[in-house]
Scaffold this motif. Structure first.
Motif, PDB file in Angstrom:
ATOM      1  N   ALA A   1      -5.450  10.044  -2.287  1.00 39.91           N
ATOM      2  CA  ALA A   1      -5.605   8.774  -3.016  1.00 39.91           C
ATOM      3  C   ALA A   1      -4.569   7.790  -2.511  1.00 39.91           C
ATOM      4  O   ALA A   1      -3.617   8.170  -1.823  1.00 39.91           O
ATOM      5  CB  ALA A   1      -5.407   9.012  -4.515  1.00 39.91           C
ATOM      6  N   LYS A   2      -4.787   6.522  -2.830  1.00 35.54           N
ATOM      7  CA  LYS A   2      -3.743   5.549  -2.507  1.00 35.54           C
ATOM      8  C   LYS A   2      -3.625   4.502  -3.607  1.00 35.54           C
ATOM      9  O   LYS A   2      -4.522   4.353  -4.456  1.00 35.54           O
ATOM     10  CB  LYS A   2      -3.980   4.924  -1.144  1.00 35.54           C
ATOM     11  N   VAL A   3      -2.505   3.800  -3.580  1.00 34.52           N
ATOM     12  CA  VAL A   3      -2.261   2.738  -4.555  1.00 34.52           C
ATOM     13  C   VAL A   3      -2.139   1.423  -3.791  1.00 34.52           C
ATOM     14  O   VAL A   3      -1.427   1.356  -2.794  1.00 34.52           O
ATOM     15  CB  VAL A   3      -0.939   2.982  -5.330  1.00 34.52           C
TER      16      VAL A   3
ATOM     17  N   GLU B   1       0.847  -1.206   0.000  1.00 35.35           N
ATOM     18  CA  GLU B   1       0.000   0.000   0.000  1.00 35.35           C
ATOM     19  C   GLU B   1       0.874   1.244   0.000  1.00 35.35           C
ATOM     20  O   GLU B   1       1.904   1.293   0.657  1.00 35.35           O
ATOM     21  CB  GLU B   1      -0.924  -0.010   1.221  1.00 35.35           C
ATOM     22  N   TYR B   2       0.394   2.249  -0.719  1.00 35.79           N
ATOM     23  CA  TYR B   2       1.147   3.499  -0.841  1.00 35.79           C
ATOM     24  C   TYR B   2       0.144   4.643  -0.851  1.00 35.79           C
ATOM     25  O   TYR B   2      -0.884   4.568  -1.527  1.00 35.79           O
ATOM     26  CB  TYR B   2       1.935   3.474  -2.153  1.00 35.79           C
ATOM     27  N   GLY B   3       0.407   5.709  -0.103  1.00 36.04           N
ATOM     28  CA  GLY B   3      -0.481   6.866  -0.135  1.00 36.04           C
ATOM     29  C   GLY B   3      -1.344   6.944   1.104  1.00 36.04           C
ATOM     30  O   GLY B   3      -1.015   6.387   2.151  1.00 36.04           O
ATOM     31  N   ASP B   4      -2.459   7.631   0.983  1.00 41.42           N
ATOM     32  CA  ASP B   4      -3.339   7.887   2.133  1.00 41.42           C
ATOM     33  C   ASP B   4      -4.106   6.629   2.527  1.00 41.42           C
ATOM     34  O   ASP B   4      -4.908   6.123   1.750  1.00 41.42           O
ATOM     35  CB  ASP B   4      -4.319   8.998   1.757  1.00 41.42           C
ATOM     36  N   PRO B   5      -3.886   6.136   3.754  1.00 40.14           N
ATOM     37  CA  PRO B   5      -4.517   4.868   4.152  1.00 40.14           C
ATOM     38  C   PRO B   5      -6.038   4.941   4.131  1.00 40.14           C
ATOM     39  O   PRO B   5      -6.706   3.928   3.943  1.00 40.14           O
ATOM     40  CB  PRO B   5      -4.017   4.629   5.577  1.00 40.14           C
TER      41      PRO B   5
END
Ligand code: TPP
Ligand code: SF4
Ligand code: MG
Lengths: 286, 401
Positions: free
Chosen positions: B315-317, B281-285
């Motif tokens: 956003a997140k990835v 996971e990457y970005g805003d949880p």
């Protein structure tokens, strides 16, 4: 020698089927002089078979398996076809993978076994039908010859795709009517033995399986030459009695006819192969 | 295991044998600047590989050449060029049946040419590693990056991992052998990358010393016997040939197919450990906008989240590292807050989107949108992902492309 793997675990002996016990007790292991003369006495490596009654392929199987000089360290790679139904009945490590890739699989096995067991002799033999060897698998067959893989390739030529119900193959004779050639085959039988010579095989033989002793000689020569020199090729006429309308007791007669015409005994060897064969004869192994 | 996680002894190349955990997680690492193809070489160098068979096709050829160099240097036991990808994939099958740890590489048309072999590998329980450097599939002929070919492989019974960059590819190759060779797994592993983007570009990657290597493959830990005439039973056919016309044979065949799929399922805990999770996971949880992506599309999506943040959009990835087994649970968990799930892909058909939809059906209320679809060698600028995301949110696209 790996015939230890045929030894029955004492704790399990009571539960073992008799044919497995017989393999330990009565098969010929560790004796390179074994041959077709053992057939009436020794336990055969083929446990029954699932071919049509009287199919000459079954004779070929029995003679070949009786003649392997080193069965406890022999691996046979097969392909799809009538022959493949027999392999679960053979008491060796064998492979069926796809239709037509047998020489490629065998190349990988042989090279890795040489690498893993540099001080042991492990023979790798390919055994497949004419469709597998010459049509769909021709590329893999010839390329393994070009690469000088140290394997023996045996083709059961029944001049037809038997297992799928009798279709024309590249080894069908010109003019013969089979399925998919409803007007008769339009082109000549592929001279596979000649292609094998041109592609680098060191020992090539074309014959029928009418004579067990002759099959034994050919198998032993081919395996000894493959071990030391390079690829060898055995082309056997094993007529599909079902598809040519012969009775189950007529296979031998059909092969004897073959002996006189297009399967007249033909043998080729390179000088290196000749040297090996001569030496093995002197050692009493052929 | 001895000191420092060092297993006793050396492999056939004279490298010190260390535990997989030590090699992957604990050994000191040094920064090097190299291409993805070179990363393949360095991973293979440390993997106690017995054999490799090659065939030329862009963009994987260089990796295959470099494995050949390792053979010359004595790090690989058997190496040769096969006749075609069909032949090569059968040759590596033979190598694996005979007890070798084996690796090969291919791309695009090569994958399709070899196709019949992949279910055979799986059914034969061969832990072969294929490094797949994805490229376009004919017609028209293309050598450019495009990962359509992965969709053809999804149901062949092999494990498939998708690396985002050369570092991940390096680590996945080592982990791939370890997981695929577990006795209760023992199925093929395809480690895929997007060709050219990873194979031909240089990046900094961290690698452990070259005098340590994975423990060699022990073929006698295989769940089905090896074809070397050294292990009982003496009467053994690879594979159990069950083509007889009776219900026992049919049931055997069906249960064997289940077993192959079950073996892939059993890889989960191992893969989780050695890949440090099946997803990343990457970005805003807590983001409501979530990109689910694999391979280089994940890198581009990460860039897009930064552009979106400039607009005040969180956003997140969620990067999917393992495609087979597919991380259903992890994905559902990682997208709990999602209202919109966007799946950007480097192929025209959107195979990852299909997977996500199938996994989420009836389990998530998020809207799933497969976009953008980039193929044939085109690049996927983050601005395009950003633009599509804004459209999905019904916002004006202010960023000038
Ligand atoms: C890729 C593929 N194509 C076709 C088949 C169907 N097939 C199975 S056996 C066979 C015939 C085999 O012929 P041959 O090699 O001559 O052996 P025979 O049965 O005559 O002994 C065919 C065409 C297959 N199994 N796989
Ligand atoms: S179909 Fe022909 S080749 Fe096949 S088993 Fe019967 S007789 Fe033999
Ligand atoms: Mg035939």
């Amino acid at each position: 020698m790996s015939f230890n793997i045929y030894k029955v675990n004492e704790e399990l002996r009571d539960f073992m089927p008799p044919e497995i016990l017989e393999l330990e007790e009565k098969a010929t292991w560790g004796n390179p002089k074994r041959g077709v003369m053992d057939l009436p006495y020794a336990k055969e490596l083929l446990e029954e078979h699932s071919l049509c009654a009287g199919c000459p392929e079954s004779d070929a199987f029995r003679y070949i398996l009786a003649s392997l000089p080193n069965p406890e360290d022999t691996i046979i790679v097969n392909s799809t076809g009538c022959t493949s139904l027999v392999f679960p009945h053979i008491a060796l490590h064998t492979v069926h993978s796809l239709f037509g890739n047998q020489n490629a699989v065998a190349s990988g096995i042989k090279r890795v076994l040489e690498y893993r067991f540099p001080n042991k002799v492990k023979d790798v033999v390919v055994l497949a039908g004419d469709g597998a060897t010459v049509d769909i698998g021709l590329d893999c067959t010839l390329q393994s010859f070009f690469r000088q893989e140290k394997i023996t390739t045996i083709c059961y030529d029944n001049e037809v795709y038997a297992n799928t119900g009798g279709q024309e193959s590249g080894l069908t004779v010109k003019g013969h009517v089979f399925k998919m050639a409803p007007k008769g085959k339009q082109w000549d039988k592929v001279p596979m033995w000649q292609l094998a010579i041109d592609s680098g095989c060191h020992y090539v033989v074309r014959m029928t399986v009418s004579s067990p002793r002759r099959v034994e000689q050919a198998v032993k020569k081919a395996i000894y030459v493959a071990r030391e020199v390079g690829p060898t090729y055995i082309h056997l006429y094993t007529p599909c009695i079902l598809e040519i309308g012969r009775n189950s007791d007529e296979g031998l007669e059909e092969m004897k006819l073959g002996d006189k015409e297009r399967f007249a005994f033909f043998e080729y060897m390179t000088p290196q192969a000749e040297e090996v064969i001569k030496r093995k004869k002197e050692e009493g192994l052929i | 295991m001895g000191n420092n996680g060092v297993y006793s002894g050396v492999n056939k190349s004279g490298q010190k044998i260390v535990s997989p955990d030590y090699l992957l997680f604990e050994a000191p690492r040094e920064k090097v600047f190299m291409t993805g193809s070179e990363a393949v070489k360095e991973a293979v160098r440390r993997a106690s590989v017995d054999a490799s068979v090659s065939y030329p096709i862009t963009p994987q050829s260089e990796a295959a050449h470099l494995i050949g160099e390792l053979w010359v240097e004595g790090y690989v036991g058997v190496y040769f060029r096969g006749e075609s990808e069909f032949g090569v994939m059968s040759e590596v099958a033979g190598c694996s049946m005979a007890g070798a740890r084996i690796i090969t590489t291919t791309s695009g048309p090569g994958t399709l040419r070899a196709m019949e072999n992949f279910p055979m590998w799986a059914g034969s329980r061969l832990p072969i590693q294929l490094v797949l450097m994805a490229r376009g599939v004919n017609s028209p002929l293309s050598i450019q990056p495009d990962n359509l070919e992965i969709s053809f492989l999804l149901d062949t019974g092999v494990m498939i991992w998708h690396a985002e960059n050369a570092q991940e590819l390096f680590d996945m190759i080592l982990a791939g052998f370890v997981v695929a060779e577990k006795t209760d797994v023992h199925v093929p592993i395809i480690t895929a990358i997007d060709g050219f983007f990873i194979s031909h570009t240089r990046e900094s990657i961290m690698i452990p010393p070259e005098d340590i290597a994975l423990p060699p493959y022990n073929p006698y830990m295989s769940p089905t016997p090896i074809i070397d005439a050294e292990i009982a039973p003496g009467r053994y056919i690879k594979d159990p040939f069950v083509m007889k016309s009776n219900y026992i044979s049919y049931a055997t065949h069906a249960s064997w197919q289940w077993e192959v799929r079950a073996a892939i399922e059993r890889s989960r805990p191992y893969a989780k450990h050695y890949l440090r999770g099946l997803v990343e996971e990457y970005g805003d949880p807590e983001a409501e906008l979530v990109f689910v992506a694999s391979g280089t599309a994940a890198s581009q999506a990460k860039e897009a989240t930064r552009l979106l943040l400039d607009e005040g959009i969180k956003a997140k990835v969620v990067k999917v590292k393992s495609i087979r087994p597919f991380p259903h649970q992890e994905l559902l968990e990682a997208t709990k807050t999602a209202k919109y799930i966007i799946v950007p892909e480097f192929n025209i058909i959107g195979w990852l989107e299909r997977e996500v939809r199938a996994a989420f059906y009836g389990k998530s209320n998020a809207t799933i949108i497969g976009t953008p679809r980039v193929a044939g060698g085109m690049t996927m600028p983050p601005e395009i992902i950003y633009r599509d995301a804004l459209k999905v949110l019904g916002k004006e696209v202010s960023y000038v492309l």
